[in-house]
Design a protein around this motif. Structure first.
Motif, PDB file in Angstrom:
ATOM      1  N   ALA A  25      -3.236   5.191  -2.007  1.00 52.04           N
ATOM      2  CA  ALA A  25      -4.335   5.821  -1.283  1.00 52.04           C
ATOM      3  C   ALA A  25      -3.887   7.070  -0.531  1.00 52.04           C
ATOM      4  CB  ALA A  25      -4.943   4.826  -0.288  1.00 52.04           C
TER       5      ALA A  25
ATOM      6  N   CYS B 258      -2.045  -0.958  -3.834  1.00 54.46           N
ATOM      7  CA  CYS B 258      -3.078   0.031  -3.537  1.00 54.46           C
ATOM      8  C   CYS B 258      -2.406   1.372  -3.277  1.00 54.46           C
ATOM      9  CB  CYS B 258      -3.887  -0.400  -2.320  1.00 54.46           C
ATOM     10  SG  CYS B 258      -5.176   0.782  -1.849  1.00 54.46           S
TER      11      CYS B 258
ATOM     12  N   ARG C 143     -15.286   2.987  -4.265  1.00 51.45           N
ATOM     13  CA  ARG C 143     -14.311   2.717  -3.207  1.00 51.45           C
ATOM     14  C   ARG C 143     -14.368   1.258  -2.778  1.00 51.45           C
ATOM     15  NH1 ARG C 143     -15.497   6.779  -0.113  1.00 51.45           N
ATOM     16  NH2 ARG C 143     -16.720   5.751   1.484  1.00 51.45           N
TER      17      ARG C 143
ATOM     18  N   ARG D 140     -11.042  -5.375  -4.866  1.00 52.42           N
ATOM     19  CA  ARG D 140     -10.038  -5.811  -5.856  1.00 52.42           C
ATOM     20  C   ARG D 140      -8.706  -6.090  -5.182  1.00 52.42           C
ATOM     21  NH1 ARG D 140      -8.323  -1.913  -9.502  1.00 52.42           N
ATOM     22  NH2 ARG D 140      -7.258  -3.579 -10.645  1.00 52.42           N
ATOM     23  N   PHE D 141      -8.313  -5.187  -4.281  1.00 49.64           N
ATOM     24  CA  PHE D 141      -7.023  -5.336  -3.618  1.00 49.64           C
ATOM     25  C   PHE D 141      -7.033  -6.517  -2.638  1.00 49.64           C
ATOM     26  CE2 PHE D 141      -3.971  -3.941  -0.230  1.00 49.64           C
ATOM     27  CZ  PHE D 141      -2.820  -4.081  -1.003  1.00 49.64           C
TER      28      PHE D 141
ATOM     29  N   SER E 109      -5.823  -6.908  -7.724  1.00 46.98           N
ATOM     30  CA  SER E 109      -4.829  -5.859  -7.970  1.00 46.98           C
ATOM     31  C   SER E 109      -3.648  -6.124  -7.050  1.00 46.98           C
ATOM     32  CB  SER E 109      -5.420  -4.463  -7.726  1.00 46.98           C
ATOM     33  OG  SER E 109      -5.737  -4.287  -6.355  1.00 46.98           O
TER      34      SER E 109
ATOM     35  N   LEU F 194      -7.522   4.757  -3.987  1.00 44.55           N
ATOM     36  CA  LEU F 194      -8.494   5.176  -2.972  1.00 44.55           C
ATOM     37  C   LEU F 194      -8.248   6.620  -2.567  1.00 44.55           C
ATOM     38  CD1 LEU F 194      -8.462   2.106  -0.542  1.00 44.55           C
ATOM     39  CD2 LEU F 194     -10.320   2.754  -2.078  1.00 44.55           C
TER      40      LEU F 194
ATOM     41  N   GLU G 229     -12.696  -0.928  -5.381  1.00 43.95           N
ATOM     42  CA  GLU G 229     -11.243  -0.857  -5.328  1.00 43.95           C
ATOM     43  C   GLU G 229     -10.677  -1.620  -4.127  1.00 43.95           C
ATOM     44  OE1 GLU G 229      -9.062   1.107  -7.825  1.00 43.95           O
ATOM     45  OE2 GLU G 229     -10.857   0.090  -8.536  1.00 43.95           O
ATOM     46  N   ILE G 230     -11.342  -1.496  -2.982  1.00 45.80           N
ATOM     47  CA  ILE G 230     -10.904  -2.243  -1.787  1.00 45.80           C
ATOM     48  C   ILE G 230     -11.008  -3.738  -2.033  1.00 45.80           C
ATOM     49  CG2 ILE G 230     -11.460  -2.748   0.628  1.00 45.80           C
ATOM     50  CD1 ILE G 230     -12.403   0.185   0.857  1.00 45.80           C
TER      51      ILE G 230
ATOM     52  N   SER H 194      -4.970  -0.535  -7.447  1.00 43.15           N
ATOM     53  CA  SER H 194      -6.197   0.015  -6.859  1.00 43.15           C
ATOM     54  C   SER H 194      -5.925   1.431  -6.375  1.00 43.15           C
ATOM     55  CB  SER H 194      -6.675  -0.842  -5.686  1.00 43.15           C
ATOM     56  OG  SER H 194      -7.156  -2.092  -6.127  1.00 43.15           O
TER      57      SER H 194
ATOM     58  N   VAL I 206       0.860  -1.182   0.000  1.00 44.91           N
ATOM     59  CA  VAL I 206       0.000   0.000   0.000  1.00 44.91           C
ATOM     60  C   VAL I 206       0.897   1.233   0.000  1.00 44.91           C
ATOM     61  CG1 VAL I 206      -1.755   1.310   1.226  1.00 44.91           C
ATOM     62  CG2 VAL I 206      -1.835  -1.187   1.250  1.00 44.91           C
TER      63      VAL I 206
END
Length: 253
Positions: free
Chosen positions: A245, A243, A228, A234-235, A240, A219, A231-232, A217, A192
């Motif tokens: 963010a 991430c 949102r 997917r990660f 993905s 955010l 995307e969360i 992803s 992340v």
């Protein structure tokens, strides 16, 4: 010049006289709550989980947070567990099933009375612009059970508002460690990356996408709730690799 000084002195005297006539009264509740529990600790320490668990078990009450996205996240969690018909959402921009037994809302929209109050980010009571909304609920909210969520440095505020409150200190579930500077090429799946703004997130995600095509992803706070969540998911599901963010990660995501 002499006239201007005299006029200034007259105005100051008038202001001081007016201030002496102002009667400042803080809000106060008619009866104390049956229970007050403060869940204090860093992000990702289970504070919100425990408080929402209590709210779900009681079946009636309010979750109040500082951000629309926090209210939406609490609404999503509780609706998934209890059913959409039992949970409402009220913010400055939307009203969904607002007559439900449990309502998730921004703090300014919170009712003044009820069964359970979960008041998130309680340290915002010190905020010069919005703190009055927290103060109203802390000092005058007529709720049977109050659950306060916040950082550890909110402890003095909690003790001042509720001297007999039970304090539960939560520890971070996963430690944060500084691993030094890392080049983008060294970023591994599951990482992340944080950035300070939506613009910075999009720029950084563009760079990372060159190394992980279609596997990034994104955010940020202003993102629509459905996007949102996608995307969360997917990660978390491994669709993905990386991430990127903003500090939205520190607000319930």
């Amino acid at each position: 010049m002499r006239h201007a000084r005299a006029e200034g002195a007259y105005r100051r005297a008038a202001v001081e006289k007016a201030e002496r006539l102002v009667d400042i009264r803080l809000p106060e509740r008619r009866r104390p709550p049956d229970t007050v529990v403060a869940h204090l600790g860093p992000t990702n320490s289970g504070k919100t989980h425990d408080a929402l668990r209590f709210l779900a078990e009681r079946g009636h009450g309010v979750y109040a947070g500082p951000l629309r996205m926090l209210a939406q996240e609490a609404h999503r969690r509780l609706a998934a567990e209890l059913g959409a018909e039992r949970v409402g959402l009220v913010t400055g921009e939307e009203r969904v099933n607002d007559g439900a037994p449990i309502v998730c809302c921004t703090v300014e929209m919170a009712p003044s009375a009820g069964e359970v109050l979960v008041l998130d980010e309680v340290q915002w009571a010190d905020d010069e612009e919005r703190g009055a909304a927290w103060t109203r609920l802390l000092l005058a909210g007529e709720y049977r059970h109050i659950r306060l969520l916040g950082a550890l440095d909110a402890l003095p505020l909690v003790e001042h508002a509720f001297p007999g409150a039970e304090v539960r200190v939560h520890e971070r579930m996963q430690p944060l460690e500084w691993g030094g500077e890392v080049a983008l090429r060294a970023v591994t799946p599951g990482a992340v990356l944080g950035a300070v703004s939506r613009k910075a997130v999009l720029a950084l995600a563009g760079e990372v996408n060159r190394l992980h095509p279609e596997r990034v992803s994104v955010l940020y706070g202003a993102m629509p709730l459905a996007s949102r969540r996608e995307e969360i998911d997917r990660f978390l599901e491994g669709r993905s690799d990386v991430c990127v963010a903003t500090d939205v990660l520190g607000h319930g995501v």
